[in-house]
Design an enzyme around this catalytic site. Structure first.
Site, mmCIF file in Angstrom:
data_model
loop_
_atom_site.group_PDB
_atom_site.id
_atom_site.type_symbol
_atom_site.label_atom_id
_atom_site.label_comp_id
_atom_site.label_asym_id
_atom_site.label_seq_id
_atom_site.Cartn_x
_atom_site.Cartn_y
_atom_site.Cartn_z
ATOM 1 N N HIS A 1 -25.103 48.664 65.773
ATOM 2 C CA HIS A 1 -26.272 48.570 65.352
ATOM 3 C C HIS A 1 -26.049 47.906 63.712
ATOM 4 O O HIS A 1 -26.749 47.784 63.493
ATOM 5 C CB HIS A 1 -25.081 49.888 64.812
ATOM 6 N N GLU A 2 -25.664 47.824 63.440
ATOM 7 C CA GLU A 2 -24.928 47.553 62.247
ATOM 8 C C GLU A 2 -25.485 45.662 62.657
ATOM 9 O O GLU A 2 -25.674 45.014 61.275
ATOM 10 C CB GLU A 2 -23.493 47.613 61.000
ATOM 11 N N HIS B 1 -29.171 45.017 62.385
ATOM 12 C CA HIS B 1 -30.486 44.958 60.955
ATOM 13 C C HIS B 1 -29.909 43.043 61.012
ATOM 14 O O HIS B 1 -31.019 42.874 60.126
ATOM 15 C CB HIS B 1 -29.175 45.268 60.156
ATOM 16 N N TYR C 1 -36.947 47.368 54.129
ATOM 17 C CA TYR C 1 -36.582 49.362 54.523
ATOM 18 C C TYR C 1 -37.332 50.221 53.390
ATOM 19 O O TYR C 1 -36.776 50.541 52.062
ATOM 20 C CB TYR C 1 -35.025 48.491 54.016
ATOM 21 N N GLU D 1 -34.029 51.055 60.850
ATOM 22 C CA GLU D 1 -33.046 52.315 61.651
ATOM 23 C C GLU D 1 -33.336 52.458 62.634
ATOM 24 O O GLU D 1 -32.031 52.358 63.530
ATOM 25 C CB GLU D 1 -32.879 53.386 60.419
ATOM 26 N N ASP E 1 -33.355 58.153 49.731
ATOM 27 C CA ASP E 1 -32.942 57.069 50.681
ATOM 28 C C ASP E 1 -34.211 56.617 51.413
ATOM 29 O O ASP E 1 -34.391 55.962 52.693
ATOM 30 C CB ASP E 1 -32.302 57.611 52.281
ATOM 31 N N HIS F 1 -32.944 57.302 56.723
ATOM 32 C CA HIS F 1 -32.446 57.563 58.144
ATOM 33 C C HIS F 1 -32.431 58.693 58.711
ATOM 34 O O HIS F 1 -31.364 59.678 59.254
ATOM 35 C CB HIS F 1 -30.948 57.827 56.859
#
Length: 369
Positions: A187-188, A191, A202, A211, A284, A289
């Site tokens: 996942h990271e 990005h 974002y 996301e 957020d 998210h």
């Protein structure tokens, strides 16, 4: 591979190769709404790590602008671009990056399980993008993959900061070591792929897409590493991350958004599965998210309808859109839906793939007309 041991961008878009990187986004796997709930706990063992993590993450979000200012353009893929070049560092529970170098690509396994898991997770992600999409590392040009483990004191998060992966050890109560779930690592690092391709803003729906794309490919990386088909996958993000004192099974569920956890301390999973539950908020970055559950569920519906290895058809369509150069950086869900429908037809014709994509977006309440 043994996975258990071992904002504002340049205008340049990319096709399938290297391109100028967009501005890196500081993205953490644990969303702010979970940490906010923890920070309000009466138990110091719960609220102190959460408050420290929130304070730290705020500082890191500011630092991302410094990384953006000195971003460079990746060169042409070198001769070894189809092989990973991983370096793992140990922060020694401090917050200075990168820390002490403890394992390079040529080194054998460490006696530190976190080092080995980080090394394996970086490798699994590299291998997936290379084998599934012929992409050479996250930038398409063989970018070296760096990671730092044992970051901070009971740091309850993991993040991509535009340069490296960073893992906290968790508090060993609610969250385990963040190197454990390979989908979190995937996942990271995805990005980073988005940073070098569509560079989605974002904020709001484009941020939720940012996301969601990371959840989609994080899940596919886990499925690829485990040799799973769509019907064998759990479609959970961070299933191995929650500690024994949490009532829940993961951070997010792509199959059933809103059901991943329901805990007295963490709160209840707020993700909607369809536009009927879309959350309008200023928190957020506009709920990136939370509302990501909607495109997440659309992807799950496509993959489950088509069956087989989800990266081969459903994942290919999503990858074509991410890297195709037509996705605007401020894309809405409807923009993304239209492009996936177009991409499905372009790659596979007006068959099952196209039909599955059209139906999925309709099921989650997004009009692609």
């Amino acid at each position: 591979m043994d996975l258990n041991t071992d904002l504002d961008n340049d205008e340049t878009q990319q096709t399938t190769g290297a391109t100028s990187p967009g501005h890196p986004v500081f993205c953490t796997i644990i969303p702010p709404h979970i940490l906010d709930n923890l920070a309000q706990s009466d138990d110091p063992a719960r609220h102190e790590p959460a408050r420290r993590t929130l304070e730290h993450d705020h500082v890191r979000r500011t630092r991302r602008r410094e990384l953006a200012a000195r971003a460079t353009t990746p060169g042409e893929p070198g001769a070894d671009a189809d092989k990973p070049n991983r370096t793992i560092y140990d922060a020694g529970h401090q917050e200075n990056l990168p820390g002490t170098k403890v394992r390079s690509e040529s080194d054998g396994p460490s006696q530190d399980a976190s080092v080995n898991r980080a090394h394996a997770g970086l490798g699994a992600t590299f291998d997936f993008y290379l084998k599934a999409f012929h992409r050479k590392s996250i930038d398409g040009a063989g970018l070296a993959l760096d990671a730092t483990v044992h970051y901070g004191q009971k740091y309850d998060n993991a993040f991509w900061d535009g340069e490296r992966m960073v893992f906290g050890d968790g508090d060993n109560d609610l969250f385990k070591d963040f190197t454990i779930p390979v989908d979190v690592i995937g996942h990271e690092l995805t990005h980073g792929v988005t940073q070098y391709t569509a560079n989605l803003d974002y904020q709001g729906q484009s941020g939720a897409l940012n996301e969601s794309v990371s959840d989609v490919f994080g899940s596919l990386i886990k499925q690829y590493a485990l040799g799973q088909t769509a019907d064998q996958a759990d479609w959970l993000i961070g299933a191995d991350l929650l500690g024994p004192n949490v009532t829940g099974k993961a951070l997010r569920s792509m199959k059933a958004p809103g059901t991943a956890y329901d805990d007295d301390v963490l709160g209840k999973d707020p993700q909607p599965a369809t536009m009927k539950g879309y959350v309008k908020t200023t928190d957020d970055n506009g709920g990136v998210h939370i509302n990501s559950g909607i495109p997440n569920h659309a992807f799950y519906l496509v993959a489950s309808k088509l069956g087989g290895k989800a990266w081969e058809r459903a994942g290919q369509v999503w990858y074509d859109v991410l890297t195709g150069g037509e996705l605007p950086k401020n894309a809405t869900f409807a923009d993304f839906a239209k492009l996936t429908i177009k991409a499905a037809q372009a790659r596979f014709g007006a068959g099952d793939e196209h039909e599955a994509v059209v139906k999925a977006w309709s099921q989650v309440g997004i009009s692609a007309k």
